[in-house]
Design a protein around this motif. Structure first.
Motif, PDB file in Angstrom:
ATOM      1  N   HIS A 138     -22.978  40.496 -11.180  1.00  0.00           N
ATOM      2  CA  HIS A 138     -22.315  39.294 -10.666  1.00  0.00           C
ATOM      3  C   HIS A 138     -21.954  39.429  -9.189  1.00  0.00           C
ATOM      4  N   LYS A 139     -21.416  40.586  -8.782  1.00  0.00           N
ATOM      5  CA  LYS A 139     -20.929  40.728  -7.407  1.00  0.00           C
ATOM      6  C   LYS A 139     -22.046  40.636  -6.373  1.00  0.00           C
ATOM      7  N   MET A 140     -23.313  40.657  -6.799  1.00  0.00           N
ATOM      8  CA  MET A 140     -24.422  40.446  -5.866  1.00  0.00           C
ATOM      9  C   MET A 140     -24.494  38.986  -5.416  1.00  0.00           C
ATOM     10  N   PHE A 141     -23.864  38.106  -6.177  1.00  0.00           N
ATOM     11  CA  PHE A 141     -24.003  36.668  -5.940  1.00  0.00           C
ATOM     12  C   PHE A 141     -22.706  35.969  -5.544  1.00  0.00           C
ATOM     13  N   GLN A 142     -21.559  36.580  -5.840  1.00  0.00           N
ATOM     14  CA  GLN A 142     -20.268  35.987  -5.528  1.00  0.00           C
ATOM     15  C   GLN A 142     -19.293  37.089  -5.140  1.00  0.00           C
ATOM     16  N   ALA A 143     -18.243  36.715  -4.424  1.00  0.00           N
ATOM     17  CA  ALA A 143     -17.184  37.661  -4.074  1.00  0.00           C
ATOM     18  C   ALA A 143     -16.329  37.902  -5.315  1.00  0.00           C
ATOM     19  N   THR A 144     -16.675  38.933  -6.072  1.00  0.00           N
ATOM     20  CA  THR A 144     -15.984  39.264  -7.313  1.00  0.00           C
ATOM     21  C   THR A 144     -16.087  40.771  -7.532  1.00  0.00           C
ATOM     22  N   ALA A 145     -15.211  41.311  -8.345  1.00  0.00           N
ATOM     23  CA  ALA A 145     -15.305  42.729  -8.715  1.00  0.00           C
ATOM     24  C   ALA A 145     -16.164  42.909  -9.959  1.00  0.00           C
ATOM     25  N   CYS A 146     -16.616  41.829 -10.556  1.00  0.00           N
ATOM     26  CA  CYS A 146     -17.417  41.874 -11.780  1.00  0.00           C
ATOM     27  C   CYS A 146     -18.746  42.573 -11.504  1.00  0.00           C
ATOM     28  N   PRO A 147     -19.131  43.530 -12.337  1.00  0.00           N
ATOM     29  CA  PRO A 147     -18.713  43.865 -13.694  1.00  0.00           C
ATOM     30  C   PRO A 147     -17.681  44.987 -13.795  1.00  0.00           C
ATOM     31  N   GLY A 148     -16.970  45.275 -12.724  1.00  0.00           N
ATOM     32  CA  GLY A 148     -15.997  46.354 -12.745  1.00  0.00           C
ATOM     33  C   GLY A 148     -16.651  47.695 -12.437  1.00  0.00           C
ATOM     34  N   PRO A 149     -15.844  48.669 -11.987  1.00  0.00           N
ATOM     35  CA  PRO A 149     -16.380  49.978 -11.580  1.00  0.00           C
ATOM     36  C   PRO A 149     -17.119  50.733 -12.685  1.00  0.00           C
ATOM     37  N   TYR A 150     -16.691  50.598 -13.927  1.00  0.00           N
ATOM     38  CA  TYR A 150     -17.319  51.350 -15.019  1.00  0.00           C
ATOM     39  C   TYR A 150     -18.782  50.949 -15.193  1.00  0.00           C
ATOM     40  N   LEU A 151     -19.037  49.656 -15.443  1.00  0.00           N
ATOM     41  CA  LEU A 151     -20.421  49.205 -15.646  1.00  0.00           C
ATOM     42  C   LEU A 151     -21.239  49.297 -14.357  1.00  0.00           C
ATOM     43  N   GLU A 152     -20.610  49.012 -13.212  1.00  0.00           N
ATOM     44  CA  GLU A 152     -21.342  49.125 -11.950  1.00  0.00           C
ATOM     45  C   GLU A 152     -21.778  50.573 -11.719  1.00  0.00           C
ATOM     46  N   GLY A 153     -20.897  51.521 -12.023  1.00  0.00           N
ATOM     47  CA  GLY A 153     -21.240  52.933 -11.866  1.00  0.00           C
ATOM     48  C   GLY A 153     -22.391  53.346 -12.771  1.00  0.00           C
ATOM     49  N   LEU A 154     -22.404  52.831 -13.998  1.00  0.00           N
ATOM     50  CA  LEU A 154     -23.505  53.140 -14.919  1.00  0.00           C
ATOM     51  C   LEU A 154     -24.813  52.516 -14.449  1.00  0.00           C
ATOM     52  N   HIS A 155     -24.732  51.365 -13.770  1.00  0.00           N
ATOM     53  CA  HIS A 155     -25.930  50.774 -13.159  1.00  0.00           C
ATOM     54  C   HIS A 155     -26.415  51.663 -12.019  1.00  0.00           C
ATOM     55  N   LYS A 156     -25.497  51.990 -11.087  1.00  0.00           N
ATOM     56  CA  LYS A 156     -25.871  52.743  -9.884  1.00  0.00           C
ATOM     57  C   LYS A 156     -26.426  54.124 -10.211  1.00  0.00           C
ATOM     58  N   SER A 157     -25.916  54.753 -11.267  1.00  0.00           N
ATOM     59  CA  SER A 157     -26.402  56.085 -11.654  1.00  0.00           C
ATOM     60  C   SER A 157     -27.751  56.023 -12.367  1.00  0.00           C
ATOM     61  N   GLY A 158     -28.170  54.819 -12.744  1.00  0.00           N
ATOM     62  CA  GLY A 158     -29.421  54.661 -13.491  1.00  0.00           C
ATOM     63  C   GLY A 158     -29.248  54.804 -14.989  1.00  0.00           C
ATOM     64  N   GLN A 159     -28.020  55.047 -15.455  1.00  0.00           N
ATOM     65  CA  GLN A 159     -27.791  55.278 -16.886  1.00  0.00           C
ATOM     66  C   GLN A 159     -28.145  54.066 -17.731  1.00  0.00           C
ATOM     67  N   ILE A 160     -27.744  52.865 -17.303  1.00  0.00           N
ATOM     68  CA  ILE A 160     -28.051  51.670 -18.092  1.00  0.00           C
ATOM     69  C   ILE A 160     -29.565  51.487 -18.189  1.00  0.00           C
ATOM     70  N   GLU A 161     -30.244  51.624 -17.064  1.00  0.00           N
ATOM     71  CA  GLU A 161     -31.711  51.517 -17.046  1.00  0.00           C
ATOM     72  C   GLU A 161     -32.341  52.542 -17.999  1.00  0.00           C
ATOM     73  N   ARG A 162     -31.905  53.808 -17.913  1.00  0.00           N
ATOM     74  CA  ARG A 162     -32.461  54.855 -18.786  1.00  0.00           C
ATOM     75  C   ARG A 162     -32.166  54.562 -20.259  1.00  0.00           C
ATOM     76  N   ASP A 163     -30.962  54.091 -20.552  1.00  0.00           N
ATOM     77  CA  ASP A 163     -30.604  53.809 -21.951  1.00  0.00           C
ATOM     78  C   ASP A 163     -31.396  52.634 -22.515  1.00  0.00           C
ATOM     79  N   ILE A 164     -31.633  51.604 -21.695  1.00  0.00           N
ATOM     80  CA  ILE A 164     -32.454  50.472 -22.147  1.00  0.00           C
ATOM     81  C   ILE A 164     -33.878  50.961 -22.424  1.00  0.00           C
TER      82      ILE A 164
END
Length: 174
Positions: A138-164
């Motif tokens: 979400h924060k790529m498109f609007q000034a928001t903290a969504c999805p929060g540091p936890y999910l954003e960190g899992l995106h940035k580390s590649g964990q979500i991609e690897r798990d999918i």
């Protein structure tokens, strides 16, 4: 189990091929149906799917329609025309844990749902930190903290991609 609470908060038929998934967080601890009902009352928001803290999923806007989730407008080429959008419950409020974490049950449901969406639409899950990735936030498109540091960190580390990919029976190509 899956329930459906269809929302009239949508722009009708998508103008783009489904090619992305955008993961949001609810900024609250709730079940999927309660978040869907909250969006109904808000009348300016919706999502394709809601995932509760218990891992149960609620459909909100049919996949063939553009949900009002990322604030990207109804113009052709907007993220919400290209993305299936998910709202995921947190397991703790930000005042308790500022990372806005999600439960293991919610996370596993999110991964399985993303894997199903990727398999069905031929999407290779990839987060590159830009709007060009097939996994966006979400924060790529609007000034928001969504999805929060936890999910954003899992995106940035590649964990979500690897798990999918693992849920799809694949491994990441490095």
């Amino acid at each position: 189990s899956t329930v459906t609470i269809l929302s009239p908060n949508n722009s009708g038929k998508r103008s783009e091929k489904i090619s992305k998934i955008t993961i949001h967080h609810m900024a609250g601890v709730m079940d999927a149906g309660n978040c869907a009902r909250m969006h109904l009352r808000a009348s300016g928001s919706s999502a394709n799917y809601y995932i509760g803290n218990d891992g149960k999923i609620c459909g909100g806007v049919d996949e063939t329609k553009r949900a009002w989730t990322s604030g990207t407008g109804n113009a052709k080429g907007s993220n919400d025309h290209m993305a299936i959008t998910l709202e995921v419950s947190n397991s703790a409020h930000g005042n308790i844990d500022p990372r806005w974490p999600v439960s293991e049950k919610a996370y596993q449901s999110m991964i399985r749902l993303c894997a199903d969406i990727c398999a069905f639409y031929g999407i290779t899950p990839h987060f590159d930190g830009t709007k060009n990735g097939t996994l966006t936030i979400h924060k790529m498109f609007q000034a928001t903290a969504c999805p929060g540091p936890y999910l954003e960190g899992l995106h940035k580390s590649g964990q979500i991609e690897r798990d999918i990919l693992a849920a799809m029976g694949q491994t990441a190509s490095v």
